[in-house]
Design an enzyme around this catalytic site. Structure first.
Site, short mmCIF file in Angstrom:
data_model
loop_
_atom_site.label_atom_id
_atom_site.label_comp_id
_atom_site.label_asym_id
_atom_site.label_seq_id
_atom_site.Cartn_x
_atom_site.Cartn_y
_atom_site.Cartn_z
N HIS A 252 -44.19 37.14 -6.06
CA HIS A 252 -44.85 36.83 -4.80
C HIS A 252 -44.21 37.50 -3.79
O HIS A 252 -42.93 37.92 -3.71
CB HIS A 252 -45.11 35.38 -4.35
CG HIS A 252 -45.87 34.72 -5.33
ND1 HIS A 252 -46.22 33.43 -4.99
CD2 HIS A 252 -46.46 34.87 -6.49
CE1 HIS A 252 -46.93 32.82 -5.95
NE2 HIS A 252 -47.05 33.75 -6.84
N GLU B 106 -43.13 36.95 -0.47
CA GLU B 106 -42.16 36.11 -0.06
C GLU B 106 -40.87 36.15 -0.81
O GLU B 106 -39.85 36.43 -0.25
CB GLU B 106 -42.73 34.89 0.39
CG GLU B 106 -43.90 34.59 1.26
CD GLU B 106 -45.07 34.39 0.49
OE1 GLU B 106 -45.44 35.32 -0.61
OE2 GLU B 106 -45.85 33.52 0.53
N CYS C 122 -47.39 29.50 -0.92
CA CYS C 122 -47.76 28.57 -1.90
C CYS C 122 -46.48 27.61 -2.03
O CYS C 122 -45.54 28.10 -1.55
CB CYS C 122 -48.05 29.30 -3.08
SG CYS C 122 -46.73 30.04 -4.01
N CYS D 93 -42.91 29.65 -3.10
CA CYS D 93 -42.77 30.35 -1.81
C CYS D 93 -42.17 29.58 -0.68
O CYS D 93 -40.96 29.86 -0.32
CB CYS D 93 -43.81 31.19 -1.31
SG CYS D 93 -44.36 32.45 -2.71
#
EC number: 3.5.4.33
Length: 157
Positions: free
Chosen positions: A53, A55, A83, A86
């Site tokens: 992801h 992040e 999420c 993250c």
């Protein structure tokens, strides 16, 4: 020091992710002096990595750049509410402030869903600021998924 938003850089990363066929999410890590340390967009498909992801990738790069697993005093700008994966990474890295664009009622882990930072097991809670450039971040996401539906491409679960 006067506040300056770096969300435009995160949005650039989100656009680049969309061009690669990734869900358009971008993230930028800023050091305490206001300098960009790292930036990334989603790469889960490209890297065949469910943790790639924006992040997580930006935090990994920033940690490598400064030579520490902690980013004390650093800010994170991300185009979508993080999420749970993250959010856990943000807490572990000791990010000072989280600025995010669009809310994520389906998969969010900060304001929606798991609300990772509100759990007693969470050892670090950043300051959280939502709704930064939310209309533009939402439009990127809506446009991306609309184009996939028109093309008959299944949406990720």
């Amino acid at each position: 020091m006067q506040f300056r938003s770096y969300m435009s850089l995160a949005l650039e990363e989100a656009r680049l992710a969309a061009m690669r066929g990734e869900v358009p999410v971008g993230a930028v890590v800023i050091d305490p002096a206001g300098q960009v340390v790292a930036r990334a967009g989603n790469r889960t498909r490209e890297l065949s990595d469910p943790t790639a992801h924006a992040e997580v990738l930006a935090i990994r790069a920033a940690c490598a750049q400064i030579g520490s697993e902690r980013l004390v005093g650093h800010d994170l700008y991300v185009t979508l509410e993080p999420c749970p994966i993250c959010a856990g990474t943000i807490a572990a890295a000791r990010i000072a402030r989280l600025y995010y664009g669009a809310d994520d009622p389906k998969s969010g882990g900060v304001v929606h869903g798991a609300r990772v930072f509100s759990h007693p097991q969470c050892h670090h809670r950043p300051e959280i600021y939502g709704d930064f450039s939310a209309p533009e971040a939402e439009a990127l996401l809506r446009g991306f998924f609309a184009a996939r539906r028109r093309a008959g491409v299944a949406e990720p679960e």
